[in-house]
Structure formats: C-alpha cells, structure tokens
Enzyme design. Structure first.
Site, PDB file in Angstrom:
ATOM      1  N   LYS A  22       3.323  21.044  -2.258  1.00  0.00           N
ATOM      2  CA  LYS A  22       4.355  20.033  -2.470  1.00  0.00           C
ATOM      3  C   LYS A  22       3.197  18.950  -2.921  1.00  0.00           C
ATOM      4  O   LYS A  22       1.957  18.868  -3.053  1.00  0.00           O
ATOM      5  CB  LYS A  22       4.718  19.385  -1.069  1.00  0.00           C
ATOM      6  CG  LYS A  22       4.020  19.176   0.024  1.00  0.00           C
ATOM      7  CD  LYS A  22       4.661  18.770   1.160  1.00  0.00           C
ATOM      8  CE  LYS A  22       3.881  18.514   2.245  1.00  0.00           C
ATOM      9  NZ  LYS A  22       4.410  18.180   3.654  1.00  0.00           N
ATOM     10  N   TYR A  60     -14.243  -9.567  -8.650  1.00  0.00           N
ATOM     11  CA  TYR A  60     -13.012 -10.571  -8.126  1.00  0.00           C
ATOM     12  C   TYR A  60     -13.267 -10.944  -6.926  1.00  0.00           C
ATOM     13  O   TYR A  60     -13.513 -10.385  -5.857  1.00  0.00           O
ATOM     14  CB  TYR A  60     -11.630  -9.871  -8.212  1.00  0.00           C
ATOM     15  CG  TYR A  60     -11.157  -9.397  -9.662  1.00  0.00           C
ATOM     16  CD1 TYR A  60     -11.008 -10.445 -10.544  1.00  0.00           C
ATOM     17  CD2 TYR A  60     -11.219  -8.177 -10.191  1.00  0.00           C
ATOM     18  CE1 TYR A  60     -10.431 -10.390 -11.819  1.00  0.00           C
ATOM     19  CE2 TYR A  60     -10.656  -7.859 -11.486  1.00  0.00           C
ATOM     20  CZ  TYR A  60     -10.412  -8.969 -12.157  1.00  0.00           C
ATOM     21  OH  TYR A  60     -10.176  -8.694 -13.668  1.00  0.00           O
TER      22      TYR A  60
END
Length: 365
Positions: A34, A262
C-alpha cells in the site's frame, strides 16, 4: 542533472522478506504494498517481493495496477470496497476484500446469483481493541452467519485483526487483543469451511510469536526500518531498501555568532564552515528535523544546522574536507531512517511515503 535521488535496493527488499520468513517459518506471507509500497514504487517493489504468497493494498486502483502489470498473486484489499459498484471489477480481478462495516455486508447480501463473474473471497476484520475499523467481537457470529449465506461470497471466509501496540514491549494490549481474537475461534470453526486467519504485522512478527497464526502481514520491516519503539533496523538484521542522496551545492564560512537559515534558529558557537545541500521539504525531507540531525558526507557524519527550507538544508562541516559536488546521504545504508525520523519527531514510514515527484528514483536490480 538530478541532484535528489532515491536509490531503491531491490536485493534489500528480498533480504528483508527472508528475514520475515525466518521469524515465522512455514507461514504464508502477505506483503504490504500500500501507499506505493511505502514510497518505494509499487510495481518495482512487487517484482522484488514476488516470492511472497500474497500482496496487501489499501485501494482498488493499487490492485488494478498490479493486475495490469501481470501479477497473478492473491491480492487483498485491506480497506475493502468503498462502493458497491466496485464489486464486479473486484470479482473479475479475483481480489480478496476485507469486510469491516455493516454497509459492506449489506451490499454483498444484495448481490444476486450470477451478477458477479465469480464469488469473492472475504476477510472479516475483527476490532479486537484498536477501535479504528472492524466488527465488534460480539457481532462476529452474526456477520459470519450472514456472510456464509451470501451468494456473492466464497464459503471459506477468513478472519483478521490488527494490533495497536505490538511495537511497545511494555504494553499488555497485544496479549489482550490476541485473547479477544482467539475467543472467536469456536464461532469461526462453526461458520466457516477452510477459512484462514491473519494477525501479525511487522512488530508482532518480531516480538510476539504467539501471534504467528496463519498469514503474516509484514510492512515497514520489508523496507528496512524497525517497527519497534526506539528500534533500529540493524537490531533485526534488516537492510535499508531506500538510500536518499543529494549533493553539496555551496560551502561558506561563518564567524562565531552568525546565524543560518529561516528564523535564525541556529548560530555558530565558533568560526566554522557550512555546507548547503540541495534537499528540503520540497523533496520530502522533514521540515521539523532538529539541529544536530545527522547527514553523511564522504563517509562522515555532520549535524544539521538551521531550519530546513523548501529546497535546501545546511550542515556544520567545521574544517572537514567537504566540497561542492560531494554526495550527501540523508538516510539509507550508512544512516538509518529510524534515527533521522526520531530527530524529526516522526517515524520512518512518513519519511518513505513523503518523497515528492522532484526526487528521481533509481532501482538497483
């Protein structure tokens, strides 16, 4: 030129499948494919894991893709069908379905004789305590009886459950769930003919031998990460199936006290050098990775320095011999994805599934 590359080691996938079999010899294995084989590539991983007895997928389109690629393995739809109109295709493709809701049972009961190309193999999922999907244990007898009477359902009904805490060796929940599941065996024997059971996921395969009943359902361990809390792949002799690499695109010096990235989260304690790597959350690298999260350059570990941005991350290389163009391993055969995941407050599953289309995939056969 591609800089962000995920190399999938298919031999590692095959090795990890053998490890599953070593934990529980003689048991049939349903490998979990999956979510694009946990981010490793559905078709390529299916080929590498073709020695398995069955494939497990979450959605119908995944099963269709496998059938169109020529795979004749037994394929189980772990979430069942989402609409009754999917049932004719499910029957034609000879897929197994998991039934876990009353509406699914009612939809099967409404199918007339001859409406489907053939009867469908059903796995009745029991909610033994996880409380996600599944039938309450006290309703199992009724569901089994009604499924037995469905013209659209094969007589050999199967039974399955899923464990919530198998990764936690301090929890008693797995033992409690196992006891709940096993209490249904008398009803199961009465109402089914030749039906099978499936209990053990990756963590249960490794840590709970009492759950080695019927089909095994390995997932994350196939891809070379530990299913256990605080575990490492090497604890279980698993091999990393994905190595994520990029390259150094800049090297620059910093004076003491200068910030990087940042928010100026990280500042250099002493004069040092920073390597800028072409890798960020736009590639699937976790933005929440902490300062100090390791990467590998030229066989040496270096710590992340500063916040991960969309396209770049920065590492403190000091005076080490690192140059523009050097290959960087973000996780893989030298650096465990489990370790990186812990530094980012997540799990290896999410790292693998989070790779974006910007990352080039290569397969080593």
């Amino acid at each position: 030129m591609e800089v962000a590359v995920a190399t999938i080691h298919t031999a590692a996938l095959a090795h990890n499948l053998e490890r599953v079999k070593n934990y529980a010899p003689g048991h049939p294995v349903m490998v979990m494919l999956k979510a694009n084989a946990y981010g490793h590539g559905l078709i390529e991983s299916a080929h590498a894991l073709s020695a398995a007895d069955a494939f497990g997928v979450a959605r119908l389109h995944e099963a269709v893709t496998l059938r169109e690629a020529g795979f004749q393995h037994r394929i189980v739809l772990l979430e069942g069908f989402f609409e009754a109109k999917e049932l004719p295709l499910i029957a034609t493709l000879q897929l197994d379905v998991v039934v876990h809701q009353q509406w699914q049972l009612e939809a099967l009961e409404l199918i007339d004789d001859g409406e489907l190309e053939q009867a469908i193999a059903v796995w009745l999922k029991i909610d033994s305590g996880m409380h996600r999907i599944g039938v309450a244990p006290e309703l199992a007898d009724d569901y089994l009886r009604r499924l037995q009477n469905c013209l659209a359902v094969r007589a050999d009904i199967n039974l399955m459950t899923h464990f919530a805490c198998a990764d936690d060796l301090h929890s008693t929940m797995t033992q409690n769930q196992l006891a709940t599941f096993e209490s249904l065996y008398p009803s199961f024997s009465e109402h089914t003919f030749g039906g099978e059971v499936s209990l053990a996921n990756s963590a249960a395969i490794i840590a709970h031998s009492a759950t080695h009943q019927g089909w095994l359902r390995p997932g994350i361990m196939l891809y070379g990460a530990s299913p256990m809390q605080h575990g490492q792949a090497q604890d279980h002799q698993l091999q990393a199936a994905m190595t994520l690499n990029s390259k150094v695109i800049a090297v620059r010096g910093l004076e003491a006290g200068e910030p990087v990235g940042y928010g100026a989260r990280w500042r250099s304690a002493t004069p040092t050098r920073i390597a800028v790597v072409a890798m960020g959350y736009g590639d699937g690298y976790p933005r929440h990775a902490e300062d100090g999260t390791p990467v590998i350059i030229n066989g040496q570990r270096f710590p992340l320095a500063g916040r991960v941005s969309m396209d770049m991350l920065t590492v403190d290389i000091g005076d080490s011999d690192v140059s523009v163009g050097d290959v960087v391993e973000l996780w893989g055969q030298q650096l465990s994805a489990d370790e990186v995941a812990r530094c980012a407050g997540t799990i290896a599953y999410e790292l693998f599934c989070g790779m974006t289309r910007r990352v080039k995939f290569r397969y080593c056969w």
